[in-house]
Design an enzyme around this catalytic site. Sequence first.
Site, PDB file in Angstrom:
ATOM      1  N   GLU A 179       1.116  -1.184  -0.195  1.00  0.00           N
ATOM      2  CA  GLU A 179      -0.319   0.002  -0.336  1.00  0.00           C
ATOM      3  C   GLU A 179       0.676   1.293  -0.048  1.00  0.00           C
ATOM      4  OE1 GLU A 179      -3.032   0.665   3.058  1.00  0.00           O
ATOM      5  OE2 GLU A 179      -4.239  -0.450   1.816  1.00  0.00           O
ATOM      6  N   HIS A 210       8.492 -26.517   1.219  1.00  0.00           N
ATOM      7  CA  HIS A 210       7.576 -27.224   0.708  1.00  0.00           C
ATOM      8  C   HIS A 210       6.952 -26.964  -0.373  1.00  0.00           C
ATOM      9  CE1 HIS A 210       9.214 -30.714   2.703  1.00  0.00           C
ATOM     10  NE2 HIS A 210      10.147 -30.005   3.893  1.00  0.00           N
ATOM     11  N   LYS A 227     -13.938   1.361  -2.472  1.00  0.00           N
ATOM     12  CA  LYS A 227     -15.090   1.470  -2.098  1.00  0.00           C
ATOM     13  C   LYS A 227     -15.902   2.367  -2.650  1.00  0.00           C
ATOM     14  CE  LYS A 227     -11.698   2.229   1.268  1.00  0.00           C
ATOM     15  NZ  LYS A 227     -10.833   2.990   2.859  1.00  0.00           N
TER      16      LYS A 227
END
Lengths: 431, 431
Positions: B272, B293, B404
């Site tokens: 951000e 792994h 938003k």
Amino acid sequence: MNVDIGNVLTENNTPSLNTTQLERLDERVGAAHERIADGRTNDEFGYAALNLPETTDTSLVREACEPFSDCTSVLTVGIGGSALGAKTISEALGGDGAEHHVLDNVDPEHTRTLLESLSLAETAVHVVSRSGTTAETLANFLVVRETMERAGVDWTDQTVVTTGSDGPLRRLAESHDLPALDVPDGVPGRFGALSTVGLVPAAIQGHDIDALLDGAQARADSLTGSLFDCPAYAYGAVAYALDERGAGTNVMMPYAEGLESFAEWFAQLWAESLGKDGGGQTPVRALGATDQHSQLQLYRAGPRDKMVTLVRPRERGSLTVPETEIDDLAYLGGRDLGELLRAEFDATEASLAAAGCPNVRIEIERLDAECLGALLYEMEAACILAGELYGVETFTQPAVEWGKRAARGLLGGGEFEEVAAVAEKHRFVVE
Amino acid sequence: MNVDIGNVLTENNTPSLNTTQLERLDERVGAAHERIADGRTNDEFGYAALNLPETTDTSLVREACEPFSDCTSVLTVGIGGSALGAKTISEALGGDGAEHHVLDNVDPEHTRTLLESLSLAETAVHVVSRSGTTAETLANFLVVRETMERAGVDWTDQTVVTTGSDGPLRRLAESHDLPALDVPDGVPGRFGALSTVGLVPAAIQGHDIDALLDGAQARADSLTGSLFDCPAYAYGAVAYALDERGAGTNVMMPYAEGLESFAEWFAQLWAESLGKDGGGQTPVRALGATDQHSQLQLYRAGPRDKMVTLVRPRERGSLTVPETEIDDLAYLGGRDLGELLRAEFDATEASLAAAGCPNVRIEIERLDAECLGALLYEMEAACILAGELYGVETFTQPAVEWGKRAARGLLGGGEFEEVAAVAEKHRFVVE
């Protein structure tokens, strides 16, 4: 699953992809499908994974799990593919059954804290290692066994083993008469979710493991030679084509808490299968809507090297936000949390499109055993198809051997030349 | 923290970096340090975060938390920076205090399951939102409040609020006489770990929050104008320089289960703050040894676009692997799990170096409050330094606003033109 690639094909994306290019690629998809079908017919190494919905004998799994039906916890001791499939399935299916815990690291504080938190006499332990020699897994299992002994719990009553036909874990199971399952032949660990390796905790929790395999089988029957009518291939081909054009990062962002581990499972599948010969997309795990407040800034405004995969179930549970006296929040009152999550998904998808970031929408009907089995199966098929298009050895992971030998050598488990390189580390410390 | 960049400066890396290049860059680091120091002196927006060890009044935090000292659970209701710092701190410090849970998503099944699992009368709820209007947070809080009411629990006795000086959450706190804390002025959410925003759960759990700030303050006092004697700047400058040379991905891989959320916190900080103007490294969360792994194959054999950051505490708890009768595992017997983890770290680091993948070793003394405070502070300073070198607006996140507005519009919370773009989505569905 349904795969919507509409936001990959829009004109203003970077990188961009169009239907003409996809039609050209589809000829290669057809050829790759033939190769995959042949591999399945002959049960070749790796391709055999796509036969698991048929070859996995769920009655053996249920039988091995039968002694543990009253357990309140199930503890998977395994790492990598020996843990992630099981974790993904039990997390996605949720429910009120035994709690599933995973020991997939060798952090002494974590192992101790986890074991102290469990009621050991009511805990089923599932130890998973094909070779029976995986250092992390066996070290943890030795600790678990001793902890049970000290607590006066007979570990042989609590343990089920999944391993290869030979090796220390197999011999241990035989000498103590433990319930033991075979890891499937020809299936690399990361492709084992729909086998004994992934199903044991779900079976102990009482989930319908047959429905998981039925869901997968339905998709197995519908793999066709064209990306335009096979969602699994559509996904694999689009990811490959976007990578070739510069989308070296593939963000896997499910909008469901129950799919958080699915993103982790996907990351192993993608990274270990395709990360070869200097290529392969880097999978990035994210979670919607949470990571909109963390990663979305980068995806929209950062380098144009990404595709974003958004996943959601169409149906989900319901929880209504109460009406409120607080003015600025009145619009939330009476809405369902799921509606909010749906709006966040739609908004994020559109915001990525508006920024020219290619994104794929994957939808499943709901988060149940059948749909989950289908999703896992189709992602595996997508990965195998992508491997064919890249021309890599999808089913091996040779680059991890160097470190395994070095670690074993450092611990006195043999003579390995890699140990010398560890000692020669160049240091330049700022403190 | 100590930062060892030896494996960045070796000759065979791709991308590569040498000391001459770093010395040249150090002039810019000096200038950036001046800018940062000025920003701190004037408490400028963003830079003020580096003053938190001095400006955070821990006695106010303790006072606000005092009513909750007997709680068995603490529930953070917040998202992004309002959750990740608190989660990182309480997970890293562990202990036997109240369990910390986080509601940072709006998944109805997850919210319901979590609330059902809590003993609400013994749960402290910490609601965090600067504006007091964050949709996800407030929706969840309205649900929590009603759930408590239905359970006969007085939510006003269980709730502590951290918010701005104005807004619905502040007014709610005032009208119900809830303990309320101020979010610090001039500190963006993701830089708030060492403030009221991040410290409340740790305080309720009984951790030494003063030690956290003391650890941070010691590092604040030692920020100097050269990357060669300031670990924070060494890390920020090297990450920047490697990115400029092609390492667009930064893998954050701590070797400690207690630092799993730290990697998530780092990912927000980095993404951000720096993901702007078409640039910025993509942070990838990993966990050692587990992800050896899963992801190591890609890091060693995939595209040469990565740096890997390996983090470990030098001291950690102890748990001995029992001696065993099993031949192939005898070398593990008598070893400590921590020794095993240390060998895995050393082996992975060397294996990355052998493959020419630049990697940085970060070590802290141990995972306690003081060292953790220092680590978080130094990573923030590293990020701010990198932001100066990139020349971006480190402290804003403009690209998330589009989504938003769209989400709010979709939910009927106002008229926003972005909603039209959502409706116009181009669909191309393969099913």
